[in-house]
Design an enzyme around this catalytic site. Sequence first.
Site, PDB file in Angstrom:
ATOM      1  N   GLN A 153      60.098  74.211  27.828  1.00  6.15           N
ATOM      2  CA  GLN A 153      59.659  73.382  27.222  1.00  6.15           C
ATOM      3  C   GLN A 153      58.163  74.247  27.454  1.00  6.15           C
ATOM      4  OE1 GLN A 153      59.403  71.561  31.745  1.00  6.15           O
ATOM      5  NE2 GLN A 153      57.478  71.466  31.031  1.00  6.15           N
ATOM      6  N   CYS A 164      58.235  68.010  30.385  1.00  6.07           N
ATOM      7  CA  CYS A 164      59.090  67.626  31.216  1.00  6.07           C
ATOM      8  C   CYS A 164      59.907  66.603  30.167  1.00  6.07           C
ATOM      9  CB  CYS A 164      59.959  68.481  32.684  1.00  6.07           C
ATOM     10  SG  CYS A 164      58.182  66.855  32.891  1.00  6.07           S
ATOM     11  N   HIS A 216      58.127  65.867  37.756  1.00  5.98           N
ATOM     12  CA  HIS A 216      58.810  66.418  37.690  1.00  5.98           C
ATOM     13  C   HIS A 216      60.173  65.413  36.793  1.00  5.98           C
ATOM     14  CE1 HIS A 216      59.622  70.448  34.062  1.00  5.98           C
ATOM     15  NE2 HIS A 216      61.105  70.795  35.459  1.00  5.98           N
TER      16      HIS A 216
END
Length: 329
Positions: free
Chosen positions: A131, A137, A277
């Site tokens: 990324q 993410c 995340h």
Amino acid sequence: MATVITIFLVLAVLPSVHLAPSFSPKEEHEFKTWMYKYNRAYELEEYYRRLQIFTENKRKIDHHNTGNRTFTMGLNEFSAMTFAEFRRSFLLTEPQNCSATKGGHISGNGLYPDSVDWRKKGNYVTPVKNQGPCGSCWTFSTTGCLESVTAIATGNLLFLSEQQLVDCAQAFNNHGCNGGLPSQAFEYIKYNKGLMTEKDYPYTAQDGTCKYKPELAAASVKEVVNITKYVEMDMVDAVARYNPVSFAYEVTEDFMHYQEGVYSSTKCHNTTDKVNHAVLAVGYGQEKGTPYWIVKNSWGEGWGMQGYFLIERGKNMCGLAACASYPQV
Ligand SMILES: *[C@@H]1O[C@H](CO)[C@@H](O)[C@H](O)[C@H]1NC(C)=O
Ligand SMILES: *[C@@H]1O[C@H](CO)[C@@H](O)[C@H](O)[C@H]1NC(C)=O
Ligand SMILES: *[C@@H]1O[C@H](CO)[C@@H](O)[C@H](O)[C@H]1NC(C)=O
Ligand SMILES: *[C@@H]1O[C@H](CO)[C@@H](O)[C@H](O)[C@H]1NC(C)=O
């Protein structure tokens, strides 16, 4: 780059009164080896700042590794960053709206294989992507899941576009490099009736304007299935019977240094408001009696176990069952 290194090597031998050397020659040598491996060059002042941070990280890593632990830490490309810097560049910095109080997943009979690994079942999982410094993410978790679900349904493994989600999915509470959620991204793809390929809509790691071309749609979503929050067994059920599952969890500093083994932590929280995340569960198993998830990350193949990590399963570790979802195609 070579010039910068040469300059600092010359300057570095000069005595420096204002910079107390709180690192040993061995630690400085390790830092130089790390710089070489990760192709880094710093101006003098920055060199000492990074050396200091690196040394602190390296000591934490070594300390962790000598203790009683289920996973090891190691140096990686983030080793000269503070966790605050890491969080700003790579994690979701705002609380996300993940709270499926009643998800749509329907469980089976509760009998599952001891282990499942979608990477070994066939050509269903694309290689680990990267990324870069963008809080995207959630787009990689989304494409990873849709790539696998589509491949399982059609036999055709496509590489799907994260950038389309970064640029175009705002109406579903997604915010490009400033965060989003896989469930909301699946909702966007369903509404939009299409997601382009990586090749047709390449990743730039930056926010941009939407360049979606309906005629180039390569995959789509018929239905979004959320896992009821904190019901980790439904994630097992979904991975065992259907496909990989997108989930979010809380990354704390110890995770930044993860190298291999079954990650577990007492530092992270287990609630929906702390997840920062998003990743993809591609399987599960157990090691010495500890059940774990096999997880595809989006920090490149150089991080963790060839880009993957294992995390303890069955305890909603770091809130991993707080907002899981997958699409139907
Ligand atoms: C290490 O940790 C495991 C799991 O927490 C525990 O069962 C074991 O007794 C510990 N071993 C030592 C030497 O402390
Ligand atoms: C959460 O949802 C509310 C209401 O739809 C929205 O205003 C807010 O921006 C969302 N938060 C995030 C981080 O997307
Ligand atoms: C799944 O979650 C998303 C986002 O959290 C929500 O917008 C959507 O309504 C949920 N879908 C279902 C079918 O419950
Ligand atoms: C979070 O952890 C606490 C302490 O271990 C536990 O009591 C609680 O049930 C957990 N909550 C969730 C939602 O997993």
